[in-house]
Write an enzyme that holds these catalytic residues in place. Structure first.
Site: not given
Ligand code: IDP
Ligand code: MG
Length: 139
Positions: A10, A50, A113, A116, A127
């Site tokens: 990212k 997304y 974070n 992905h 994807e």
């Molecule tokens: P993942 O990437 O661990 O699969 P997902 O729940 O699929 O997590 O969420 C996609 C992305 O959305 C996350 O990697 C993160 O960048 C963002 N995200 C997820 N939860 C939150 C939140 O509570 N606040 C802000 N951003 C979030």
């Molecule tokens: Mg996810």
């Protein structure tokens, strides 16, 4: 079983110059890059990727983050690649990620974070086809 998964380094991790470290972690774990592309997402690319999260409160902020700079999109191949990559990544929130994971090392918070990774065979299929329409799911 050899399978393929989609990974994205990212914008936060690209800015931190962590591309090399993250790809080294994939390779050391037996996840072999079989496709790789550095690109700048448009808003519609981010929103389409997304789409599964479009009802979530963080959707707009997430899409803004994903267009904030270049990303590296990869297809990784190996035994149990989907699960293995999720383990390597660590929890969505870097504060909750296990020591030794990519998100523990490079993530800032639950949104920024670093990486992905596909979370199931179905999402991997969608994807991979989203960025590499010419690829098969299993090599
Ligand atoms: P993942 O990437 O661990 O699969 P997902 O729940 O699929 O997590 O969420 C996609 C992305 O959305 C996350 O990697 C993160 O960048 C963002 N995200 C997820 N939860 C939150 C939140 O509570 N606040 C802000 N951003 C979030
Ligand atoms: Mg996810």
């Amino acid at each position: 079983m050899s399978e393929r998964t989609l990974a994205i380094i990212k914008p936060d991790a690209v800015k931190k110059q962590a591309i090399g470290d993250i790809i080294a972690r994939y390779e050391k774990a037996g996840l072999k890059p079989v496709a790789l592309r550095m690109m700048q997402f448009s808003k519609s690319t981010a929103q389409g990727f997304y789409a599964v999260h479009k009802a979530r409160p963080f959707f707009d902020s997430l899409c803004t983050f994903m267009v904030s700079g270049p990303v590296v999109v990869l297809v990784l191949q190996g035994d149990n690649a989907i699960k293995k990559n999720r383990e390597l990544m660590g929890a969505t929130d870097p504060a909750k990620a296990e020591p030794g994971t990519i998100r523990k090392a490079h993530g800032t918070n639950i949104e920024f974070n670093a990486v992905h990774g596909s979370d199931s065979p179905e999402t991997a299929k969608f994807e991979i086809a989203y960025f590499f329409p010419e690829m098969d799911l299993v090599g």
